[in-house]
Write a protein that holds these residues in place. Structure first.
Motif, PDB file in Angstrom:
ATOM      1  N   TRP A 124      -1.836  -8.308   5.151  1.00 12.05           N
ATOM      2  CA  TRP A 124      -0.583  -8.267   4.395  1.00 12.05           C
ATOM      3  C   TRP A 124      -0.362  -6.821   3.964  1.00 12.05           C
ATOM      4  O   TRP A 124      -1.168  -6.277   3.210  1.00 12.05           O
ATOM      5  CB  TRP A 124      -0.674  -9.195   3.180  1.00 12.05           C
ATOM      6  CG  TRP A 124       0.622  -9.385   2.440  1.00 12.05           C
ATOM      7  CD1 TRP A 124       1.858  -9.523   2.980  1.00 12.05           C
ATOM      8  CD2 TRP A 124       0.794  -9.472   1.021  1.00 12.05           C
ATOM      9  NE1 TRP A 124       2.804  -9.690   1.998  1.00 12.05           N
ATOM     10  CE2 TRP A 124       2.179  -9.657   0.779  1.00 12.05           C
ATOM     11  CE3 TRP A 124      -0.070  -9.417  -0.066  1.00 12.05           C
ATOM     12  CZ2 TRP A 124       2.702  -9.788  -0.499  1.00 12.05           C
ATOM     13  CZ3 TRP A 124       0.439  -9.545  -1.346  1.00 12.05           C
ATOM     14  CH2 TRP A 124       1.820  -9.729  -1.550  1.00 12.05           C
ATOM     15  N   PRO A 125       0.683  -6.152   4.456  1.00 10.93           N
ATOM     16  CA  PRO A 125       0.830  -4.701   4.259  1.00 10.93           C
ATOM     17  C   PRO A 125       1.343  -4.301   2.878  1.00 10.93           C
ATOM     18  O   PRO A 125       2.365  -3.635   2.737  1.00 10.93           O
ATOM     19  CB  PRO A 125       1.818  -4.310   5.370  1.00 10.93           C
ATOM     20  CG  PRO A 125       2.631  -5.523   5.580  1.00 10.93           C
ATOM     21  CD  PRO A 125       1.720  -6.699   5.343  1.00 10.93           C
ATOM     22  N   THR A 148       0.853   2.989  -0.307  1.00  5.50           N
ATOM     23  CA  THR A 148       1.360   2.716   1.041  1.00  5.50           C
ATOM     24  C   THR A 148       2.803   2.223   1.050  1.00  5.50           C
ATOM     25  O   THR A 148       3.348   1.930   2.114  1.00  5.50           O
ATOM     26  CB  THR A 148       0.467   1.684   1.762  1.00  5.50           C
ATOM     27  OG1 THR A 148       0.416   0.478   0.998  1.00  5.50           O
ATOM     28  CG2 THR A 148      -0.939   2.229   1.961  1.00  5.50           C
ATOM     29  N   LYS A 149       3.428   2.178  -0.099  1.00 11.83           N
ATOM     30  CA  LYS A 149       4.860   1.857  -0.165  1.00 11.83           C
ATOM     31  C   LYS A 149       5.677   2.839   0.665  1.00 11.83           C
ATOM     32  O   LYS A 149       6.720   2.482   1.209  1.00 11.83           O
ATOM     33  CB  LYS A 149       5.322   1.880  -1.623  1.00 11.83           C
ATOM     34  CG  LYS A 149       6.809   1.624  -1.821  1.00 11.83           C
ATOM     35  CD  LYS A 149       7.164   1.655  -3.299  1.00 11.83           C
ATOM     36  CE  LYS A 149       8.650   1.456  -3.512  1.00 11.83           C
ATOM     37  NZ  LYS A 149       9.008   1.457  -4.956  1.00 11.83           N
ATOM     38  N   GLY A 151       5.060   4.069   3.607  1.00 14.83           N
ATOM     39  CA  GLY A 151       5.159   3.646   4.994  1.00 14.83           C
ATOM     40  C   GLY A 151       5.563   2.202   5.187  1.00 14.83           C
ATOM     41  O   GLY A 151       6.285   1.875   6.133  1.00 14.83           O
ATOM     42  N   TYR A 152       5.131   1.322   4.291  1.00 17.42           N
ATOM     43  CA  TYR A 152       5.367  -0.106   4.473  1.00 17.42           C
ATOM     44  C   TYR A 152       6.534  -0.655   3.665  1.00 17.42           C
ATOM     45  O   TYR A 152       7.010  -1.750   3.936  1.00 17.42           O
ATOM     46  CB  TYR A 152       4.104  -0.896   4.102  1.00 17.42           C
ATOM     47  CG  TYR A 152       2.962  -0.734   5.073  1.00 17.42           C
ATOM     48  CD1 TYR A 152       3.189  -0.727   6.455  1.00 17.42           C
ATOM     49  CD2 TYR A 152       1.656  -0.594   4.625  1.00 17.42           C
ATOM     50  CE1 TYR A 152       2.142  -0.578   7.344  1.00 17.42           C
ATOM     51  CE2 TYR A 152       0.597  -0.457   5.512  1.00 17.42           C
ATOM     52  CZ  TYR A 152       0.848  -0.440   6.866  1.00 17.42           C
ATOM     53  OH  TYR A 152      -0.194  -0.302   7.744  1.00 17.42           O
ATOM     54  N   HIS A 157       9.722  -6.623   1.175  1.00 21.31           N
ATOM     55  CA  HIS A 157       9.870  -6.482   2.626  1.00 21.31           C
ATOM     56  C   HIS A 157       8.845  -7.323   3.384  1.00 21.31           C
ATOM     57  O   HIS A 157       8.958  -7.489   4.602  1.00 21.31           O
ATOM     58  CB  HIS A 157       9.712  -5.010   3.023  1.00 21.31           C
ATOM     59  CG  HIS A 157      10.771  -4.124   2.446  1.00 21.31           C
ATOM     60  ND1 HIS A 157      10.517  -2.887   1.908  1.00 21.31           N
ATOM     61  CD2 HIS A 157      12.098  -4.329   2.287  1.00 21.31           C
ATOM     62  CE1 HIS A 157      11.640  -2.355   1.453  1.00 21.31           C
ATOM     63  NE2 HIS A 157      12.601  -3.205   1.685  1.00 21.31           N
ATOM     64  N   HIS A 158       7.851  -7.832   2.684  1.00 22.77           N
ATOM     65  CA  HIS A 158       6.779  -8.596   3.321  1.00 22.77           C
ATOM     66  C   HIS A 158       6.674  -9.992   2.719  1.00 22.77           C
ATOM     67  O   HIS A 158       5.609 -10.583   2.631  1.00 22.77           O
ATOM     68  CB  HIS A 158       5.466  -7.834   3.183  1.00 22.77           C
ATOM     69  CG  HIS A 158       5.585  -6.393   3.579  1.00 22.77           C
ATOM     70  ND1 HIS A 158       5.745  -6.015   4.889  1.00 22.77           N
ATOM     71  CD2 HIS A 158       5.654  -5.261   2.835  1.00 22.77           C
ATOM     72  CE1 HIS A 158       5.874  -4.698   4.936  1.00 22.77           C
ATOM     73  NE2 HIS A 158       5.833  -4.217   3.714  1.00 22.77           N
ATOM     74  N   LYS A 209       1.163  -8.295   9.322  1.00 19.28           N
ATOM     75  CA  LYS A 209       1.224  -7.286  10.381  1.00 19.28           C
ATOM     76  C   LYS A 209      -0.138  -7.185  11.054  1.00 19.28           C
ATOM     77  O   LYS A 209      -1.175  -7.452  10.428  1.00 19.28           O
ATOM     78  CB  LYS A 209       1.600  -5.913   9.809  1.00 19.28           C
ATOM     79  CG  LYS A 209       3.046  -5.791   9.361  1.00 19.28           C
ATOM     80  CD  LYS A 209       3.314  -4.420   8.784  1.00 19.28           C
ATOM     81  CE  LYS A 209       3.291  -3.329   9.839  1.00 19.28           C
ATOM     82  NZ  LYS A 209       4.486  -3.367  10.700  1.00 19.28           N
ATOM     83  N   GLU A 215      -7.015   4.576  11.243  1.00 16.65           N
ATOM     84  CA  GLU A 215      -6.508   5.160   9.998  1.00 16.65           C
ATOM     85  C   GLU A 215      -7.324   6.403   9.678  1.00 16.65           C
ATOM     86  O   GLU A 215      -8.555   6.387   9.806  1.00 16.65           O
ATOM     87  CB  GLU A 215      -6.586   4.169   8.837  1.00 16.65           C
ATOM     88  CG  GLU A 215      -5.593   3.021   8.931  1.00 16.65           C
ATOM     89  CD  GLU A 215      -5.528   2.199   7.665  1.00 16.65           C
ATOM     90  OE1 GLU A 215      -4.521   1.484   7.490  1.00 16.65           O
ATOM     91  OE2 GLU A 215      -6.475   2.271   6.851  1.00 16.65           O
ATOM     92  N   LEU A 242       1.530   7.233   6.084  1.00 12.55           N
ATOM     93  CA  LEU A 242       1.649   5.907   5.472  1.00 12.55           C
ATOM     94  C   LEU A 242       1.622   6.023   3.952  1.00 12.55           C
ATOM     95  O   LEU A 242       2.301   5.281   3.244  1.00 12.55           O
ATOM     96  CB  LEU A 242       0.494   5.017   5.944  1.00 12.55           C
ATOM     97  CG  LEU A 242       0.447   3.590   5.421  1.00 12.55           C
ATOM     98  CD1 LEU A 242       1.642   2.796   5.907  1.00 12.55           C
ATOM     99  CD2 LEU A 242      -0.847   2.909   5.846  1.00 12.55           C
ATOM    100  N   SER A 274      -1.730   6.165   9.927  1.00  7.07           N
ATOM    101  CA  SER A 274      -2.137   4.858  10.417  1.00  7.07           C
ATOM    102  C   SER A 274      -1.327   4.510  11.656  1.00  7.07           C
ATOM    103  O   SER A 274      -0.130   4.790  11.723  1.00  7.07           O
ATOM    104  CB  SER A 274      -1.912   3.808   9.320  1.00  7.07           C
ATOM    105  OG  SER A 274      -2.249   2.512   9.764  1.00  7.07           O
TER     106      SER A 274
END
Length: 452
Positions: A124-125, A148-149, A151-152, A157-158, A209, A215, A242, A274
């Motif tokens: 889960w990203p 990581t917000k 990049g993800y 969004h997930h 994902k 990484e 990322l 990543s």
């Protein structure tokens, strides 16, 4: 709370899952005095609904509770009411590898979830600060995204769907398993960042994902903020990190206390690449040519560095406590704000630290003052807020009870915003029982000070 109410709650969840012990109540409270009357541990969604119905009928405040790691950021002190501890609902209901989704109960811990997903090369990203102890439900309602917000993207969004209990005790299922699943208001993502003020999330449909092939974390050290920000601009604009973090010299000394020593005393820049092996290698090679001082961290150093970053605030705060302010500015104003803020802090708060999710223009200011003594730093906070406003940004103080700055900012977007939020809250929660001490709405309904 009436004994009849306690009896009704015991009937729903069982005596062993309905606690009135003072020690347990303190674990679910804001302070020694602001604690709930009772803590319940539901084991399924129907029990949650039945608990809320009891509260709704009697007008009793209800505060959903996960691991409690973000409570001081999102909640104000409140005495009495029911704390609904969701950690007993911690199962993976469905894990669909082909569709890359997982339907989980809201009380499952972030760490436990990821450990299961990774066995099938999925994840889960979302990676909030202090992630291991967080519950999935807590991550959603606090909108905790972490480094990581960049990049993800955000938590929403997930997220595909929810099961939730409304403030009237009804169970609803907004969203679903498909990406396109909204025919009305986006009630699923509306819950993200709500801090429990609009209902209790009981189950979550997550969008997963595949794990990246590789990484790599790279670290740079600079003598000053200007040089560090120039590097951040290059990294963000010419590669695709990322995560991209920037720590001032005080923050770097805090990381050293956690075991990560960069070999220098200046301003640190740490970033993560990543993706496919070739993709990562090309970007790492590029930044090494751009910056001769670039250090590619090995596996052990990478784990230590990111752990030190995650533990920045608790290590800084220690036993004495600390105030956490969050500043958001346009990316192009990040360097200017941090330079000016550091100059202000050096006048009388040299022990303060700044650490930024630099790629997103978000800065955390850690002030060496206990939250209870906020008055001692209020002047410097107001100056920092003015600096943020000068570059079209904003500042909020996360872990204090005074909501004056937040209310001022919301009113600045239009006084009607206050009325709009109050109408939404009243429409969804007519008895105002659901997390009335949530910062996102409590100052609208109860003024700028703490709920009692």
């Amino acid at each position: 709370m009436r004994q009849e109410t306690i009896n009704a709650l015991q009937k729903i969840v069982g005596e062993n899952n309905c606690k009135t012990d003072e020690a347990i109540r303190r674990q679910h409270g804001y302070s020694d005095t602001a604690i709930p009357d009772v803590v319940v541990y539901p084991q399924n969604s129907q029990q949650v609904a039945d608990i809320v119905k009891v509260a709704y009928n009697e007008g009793i405040p209800v505060v959903p509770w996960g691991a409690g790691t973000k409570a001081r950021i999102g909640l104000l002190p409140q005495t009495g009411g029911i704390a609904v501890n969701m950690t007993g609902m911690n199962q993976i209901v469905e894990y669909d590898y082909e569709n890359q989704t997982a339907y989980v109960e809201a009380g499952i811990s972030y760490k436990a979830l990821q450990e299961v997903l990774i066995t099938h090369n999925l994840f889960w990203p979302v990676e909030p600060i202090e992630s291991d102890d967080c519950t999935v439900g807590g991550i959603l309602v606090s909108n905790a995204a972490g480094p990581t917000k960049l990049g993800y993207g955000d938590v929403k969004h997930h997220l595909l769907g929810l099961e939730m209990v409304t403030p009237t005790g009804d169970i609803i299922n907004p969203g679903g398993k498909t990406v396109k699943n909204v025919q009305d208001y986006d009630n699923t993502r509306f819950m993200v960042g709500s801090w429990g003020s609009l209902g209790i999330i009981t189950k979550v449909m997550l969008k997963l994902k595949p794990m990246p092939e590789k990484e790599t974390t790279v670290f740079l050290t600079f003598n000053d903020i200007e040089s560090a920000y120039a590097a951040v601009r290059t990294i963000r604009n010419e590669t695709t990190p990322l995560a991209l973090e920037m720590m001032d010299n005080v923050a770097m000394s805090v990381m050293a206390k956690s075991g990560f020593n960069s070999g220098g005393n200046g301003v640190g820049v740490m970033f993560l690449y990543s993706g496919f092996i070739e993709q990562v290698d090309v970007m790492v090679d590029y930044v090494q040519k751009k910056f001769n001082s670039a250090v590619v961290l090995d596996e052990k150093a990478t784990a230590t560095a990111w752990q030190a970053r995650q533990q920045m605030f608790p290590v800084f705060a220690g036993q004495r406590g600390a105030i956490l302010a969050t500043v958001a500015v346009p990316f192009t104003a990040l360097g200017r704000f941090m330079r000016q803020a550091r100059a202000e802090l050096d006048k009388n708060r040299k022990g303060a630290a700044m650490v930024a999710h630099a790629g997103n223009g978000q800065i955390h200011v850690l002030l060496d003052q206990s939250p209870e003594a906020y008055a001692g730093v209020q002047e410097i906070v107001n100056r920092l807020a003015s600096l943020a406003s000068d570059v079209d940004g904003l500042l909020v103080v996360n872990n204090i009870t005074d909501m004056t700055l937040t209310r001022r900012w919301v009113e600045g977007r239009g006084r009607a915003m206050i009325d709009l939020m109050a109408r939404i809250k009243s429409g969804v929660d007519p008895h105002h029982i659901m997390a009335p001490n949530s910062k996102v709405l409590s100052y609208v309904l109860n003024g700028t000070k703490a709920v009692s």
